[in-house]
Write a protein that holds these residues in place. Structure first.
Motif, PDB file in Angstrom:
ATOM      1  N   ARG A   1      28.465   9.904 -30.958  1.00  9.42           N
ATOM      2  CA  ARG A   1      28.272   9.651 -29.530  1.00  9.42           C
ATOM      3  C   ARG A   1      27.291   8.496 -29.319  1.00  9.42           C
ATOM      4  O   ARG A   1      27.541   7.597 -28.513  1.00  9.42           O
TER       5      ARG A   1
ATOM      6  N   THR B   1      28.941   5.214 -30.427  1.00  6.65           N
ATOM      7  CA  THR B   1      29.980   4.832 -29.474  1.00  6.65           C
ATOM      8  C   THR B   1      29.360   4.191 -28.251  1.00  6.65           C
ATOM      9  O   THR B   1      29.810   3.136 -27.778  1.00  6.65           O
ATOM     10  N   ARG B   2      28.308   4.809 -27.718  1.00  5.05           N
ATOM     11  CA  ARG B   2      27.630   4.253 -26.538  1.00  5.05           C
ATOM     12  C   ARG B   2      27.011   2.895 -26.845  1.00  5.05           C
ATOM     13  O   ARG B   2      27.002   1.994 -26.018  1.00  5.05           O
TER      14      ARG B   2
ATOM     15  N   SER C   1      28.126   0.769 -29.203  1.00  3.64           N
ATOM     16  CA  SER C   1      29.243  -0.164 -29.379  1.00  3.64           C
ATOM     17  C   SER C   1      29.839  -0.600 -28.052  1.00  3.64           C
ATOM     18  O   SER C   1      30.283  -1.743 -27.912  1.00  3.64           O
ATOM     19  N   GLU C   2      29.862   0.294 -27.085  1.00  3.15           N
ATOM     20  CA  GLU C   2      30.423  -0.027 -25.773  1.00  3.15           C
ATOM     21  C   GLU C   2      29.683  -1.167 -25.082  1.00  3.15           C
ATOM     22  O   GLU C   2      30.285  -1.908 -24.302  1.00  3.15           O
TER      23      GLU C   2
ATOM     24  N   LEU D   1      37.584   0.469 -28.839  1.00  2.00           N
ATOM     25  CA  LEU D   1      37.026   1.028 -30.076  1.00  2.00           C
ATOM     26  C   LEU D   1      38.065   1.807 -30.877  1.00  2.00           C
ATOM     27  O   LEU D   1      38.049   1.774 -32.103  1.00  2.00           O
ATOM     28  N   GLU D   2      38.955   2.510 -30.196  1.00  2.00           N
ATOM     29  CA  GLU D   2      39.967   3.298 -30.898  1.00  2.00           C
ATOM     30  C   GLU D   2      41.002   2.399 -31.560  1.00  2.00           C
ATOM     31  O   GLU D   2      41.424   2.654 -32.692  1.00  2.00           O
TER      32      GLU D   2
ATOM     33  N   MET E   1      34.786   3.661 -35.199  1.00  3.56           N
ATOM     34  CA  MET E   1      33.993   4.812 -35.646  1.00  3.56           C
ATOM     35  C   MET E   1      34.504   5.385 -36.965  1.00  3.56           C
ATOM     36  O   MET E   1      33.726   5.763 -37.838  1.00  3.56           O
TER      37      MET E   1
ATOM     38  N   SER F   1      22.236   7.704 -25.586  1.00  2.73           N
ATOM     39  CA  SER F   1      23.639   8.065 -25.351  1.00  2.73           C
ATOM     40  C   SER F   1      23.882   8.642 -23.958  1.00  2.73           C
ATOM     41  O   SER F   1      25.022   8.708 -23.515  1.00  2.73           O
TER      42      SER F   1
END
Length: 173
Positions: free
Chosen positions: A34, A37-38, A40-41, A54-55, A60, A99
């Motif tokens: 989490r 991801t935050r 990377s965003e 990202l997907e 990840m 996050s």
């Protein structure tokens, strides 16, 4: 701001992190995923129309795979780096974990800490950003967007034994 030793700071963060639960990934816990991801965003250009999210770039999963096979010392350093990023806003007067911050607040926070005198903070942010960018831009889905034609002669991808082993771990074999 108060002066605390690096050792005391890391011990405090380890205490705050508690026990990790690894359910979907082999290396990272759910809370670390989490946080990354935050991060990377706001670091990657995923909101631009021509860039993959990202997907699509499998960020990840590739981070998890790459860090699963490195030495234990390096693994612990990255666990610590993610934890430092998660709880660092508290030391800068923000009352939320990284996050849990809104995207604008995360960007503002990263801009704030970019001018810090702390080598630890700069190393954490810089190394996490480097790793996330390497994984993102190393994926084929980003190559057209950045006008990269790919490797010379475009050889077929050949998976190493480590990557095959990781895929088997995910499948439960």
């Amino acid at each position: 701001m108060y002066s605390i030793s690096r050792k005391s700071f890391l011990a405090f963060l380890l205490f705050c992190a508690g026990i990790k639960s690894k359910l979907k990934y082999c290396y990272f816990s759910d809370s670390e995923i989490r946080t990354l991801t935050r991060f990377s965003e706001v670091v990657l250009p995923i909101h631009e129309s021509s860039m993959p999210n990202l997907e699509e770039a499998n960020v990840m999963r590739r981070l998890d795979e790459e860090l699963y096979f490195v030495s234990e010392e390096i693994q612990e350093d990255f666990h610590s780096a993610v934890m430092v990023l998660e709880y660092l806003p508290f030391l800068y007067g923000r009352f939320r974990c990284f996050s849990n911050m809104e995207p604008e607040d995360r960007i503002s926070f990263l801009e704030t800490v970019s001018d810090t005198d702390s080598d630890v903070v700069r190393a954490v942010i810089g190394n996490l950003k480097l790793l996330v960018c390497l994984v993102y831009y190393g994926h084929k889905s980003t190559w057209d967007s950045i006008s990269y034609p790919g490797p010379f002669a475009n050889p077929p991808e050949k998976w190493s034994e480590a990557r095959l082993h990781y895929q088997n771990l995910l499948k439960g074999n």
